[in-house]
Design a protein around this motif. Structure first.
Motif, PDB file in Angstrom:
ATOM      1  N   ARG A   1      13.432  33.087  63.287  1.00 21.58           N
ATOM      2  CA  ARG A   1      13.692  34.383  62.911  1.00 21.58           C
ATOM      3  C   ARG A   1      14.712  35.010  63.617  1.00 21.58           C
ATOM      4  O   ARG A   1      15.310  36.079  62.965  1.00 21.58           O
TER       5      ARG A   1
ATOM      6  N   LEU B   1      18.470  37.555  62.587  1.00 21.95           N
ATOM      7  CA  LEU B   1      18.258  38.830  63.171  1.00 21.95           C
ATOM      8  C   LEU B   1      19.410  38.762  64.192  1.00 21.95           C
ATOM      9  O   LEU B   1      20.111  40.068  64.326  1.00 21.95           O
TER      10      LEU B   1
ATOM     11  N   VAL C   1      22.508  39.825  61.882  1.00 17.31           N
ATOM     12  CA  VAL C   1      22.458  41.091  60.998  1.00 17.31           C
ATOM     13  C   VAL C   1      22.780  42.278  62.337  1.00 17.31           C
ATOM     14  O   VAL C   1      23.283  43.249  62.251  1.00 17.31           O
TER      15      VAL C   1
ATOM     16  N   ARG D   1      11.583  40.466  55.953  1.00 19.42           N
ATOM     17  CA  ARG D   1      12.778  40.319  55.110  1.00 19.42           C
ATOM     18  C   ARG D   1      13.232  41.857  54.722  1.00 19.42           C
ATOM     19  O   ARG D   1      14.378  42.235  54.562  1.00 19.42           O
TER      20      ARG D   1
ATOM     21  N   LEU E   1      14.949  43.335  57.950  1.00 23.04           N
ATOM     22  CA  LEU E   1      16.160  42.858  58.120  1.00 23.04           C
ATOM     23  C   LEU E   1      17.319  43.581  56.849  1.00 23.04           C
ATOM     24  O   LEU E   1      18.370  43.759  57.247  1.00 23.04           O
TER      25      LEU E   1
END
Length: 332
Positions: free
Chosen positions: A38, A42, A45, A226, A229
């Motif tokens: 994950r 991350l 972003v 999600r 994010l």
């Protein structure tokens, strides 16, 4: 606090490239041992978020100066020191090559000054020790402010040392130190408040995304991974594509400090190495100074924020693939 090439000699620049490369190599080794996939989106972003946030210079009242988020503390509090450091390198590299923000010769210095202290000192010596006795909102605020102020002081001090080692006579060490440290203390305070606000959101939304999350008192978040994010990505787009237009036009802390001593925000340099570095940046900078070439249109700033964010996301993802980051380890 992006240093220009004129502030460092090739010898100092090469030394700092070596130091930054060593820290990057160690970070790659450590990140390859992690298996949390994950972190890949991350990294992208949050890299885009930091890129966008750095475009917004905020005014420091009563000084005529401005500051902007560095982002090392923010990234390391989410990704850990190693992935955070690599993400910061991606941000600074894109800023240097595509937008001519910070010198190419001075890139090693900028990585060290803006990324190393925030990611390593901030995460390992401030964030982690404070969270070991239990993560809470108050501790997140305290660690964010303390971490940003102290690590920015370290970065500002490194700038003065690098110019001293480079023999920049226009910037006497004692005088340069005397103007650099106080202004960056104020900038660090504002960055700490911004960092705390973002981390408090993540703490409420998905606390397990925070570095040292096992110490969090809040076990469950209010949003899915999600959705969290998506909110951070949307914030990056709004900041980079819209709010960046309203950034302060005042010189940043480093430029302001230089102007206080020399009367100008920039110094000049000459020599083959400087000319070569400048030529490379001129060729790669599609949107120099975050604007269309030969145009002051506001659309150039908005496009710079959006394009830069997308490129950072792509770069971080590619790096994760090339170095095989966060792959699940096979059980024995």
């Amino acid at each position: 606090m992006h240093m220009a090439d004129a502030l460092v000699t090739p010898a100092v620049a090469g030394t700092m490239y070596f130091c930054s490369a060593a820290a990057a190599g160690y970070s790659i080794k450590k990140v390859r041992m992690e298996s949390d996939s994950r972190k890949i989106p991350l990294m992208g972003v949050m890299g885009a978020f930091v890129f966008a946030a750095q475009m917004i210079n905020f005014t420091i009242p009563g000084t005529g100066s401005s500051g902007h988020l560095c982002g090392g503390m923010l990234l390391s509090a989410l990704l850990g020191p190693y992935a955070g450091f690599l993400t910061m390198i991606g941000v600074l590299l894109i800023q240097c090559l595509l937008f001519a923000d910070g010198g190419l010769l001075a890139l090693g210095c900028n990585i060290w000054n803006m990324a190393f202290y925030g990611c390593f000192l901030g995460a390992l010596f401030i964030w982690k020790p404070m969270m070991k006795t239990g993560m809470s909102k108050k501790k997140i605020i305290a660690a964010s402010i303390l971490g940003c102020m102290l690590t920015l002081q370290c970065g500002a001090f490194s700038v003065t040392l690098e110019t001293l080692a480079s023999g920049v006579t226009e910037l006497p060490f004692a005088a340069f130190f005397a103007v650099m440290q106080p202004i960056h203390l104020a900038i660090g305070l504002v960055e700490g408040l911004i960092t705390a606000a973002v981390l408090l959101f993540v703490y409420e939304a998905r606390p397990e995304l925070l570095f040292c999350h096992k110490y969090a008192k809040q076990a469950e978040g209010r949003c899915s991974f999600r959705k969290t994010l998506a909110i951070l990505a949307a914030a990056a787009a709004v900041i980079g594509g819209g709010l960046s237009y309203f950034a302060s036009s005042n010189p940043d802390g480093l430029e302001w400090s230089i102007a206080r001593l020399t009367g100008s925000t920039e110094l000049t340099s000459s020599g083959g190495v400087y000319e070569a570095a400048g030529a490379i940046q001129q060729a790669t900078a599609l949107l120099p100074d975050y604007a269309f070439k030969s145009s002051e249109s506001a659309l150039g700033t908005a496009c710079s924020g959006l394009i830069g964010g997308i490129v950072v996301i792509v770069l971080c993802t590619l790096v994760c693939c090339v170095f095989k980051f966060f792959r699940k380890k096979k059980s024995a």
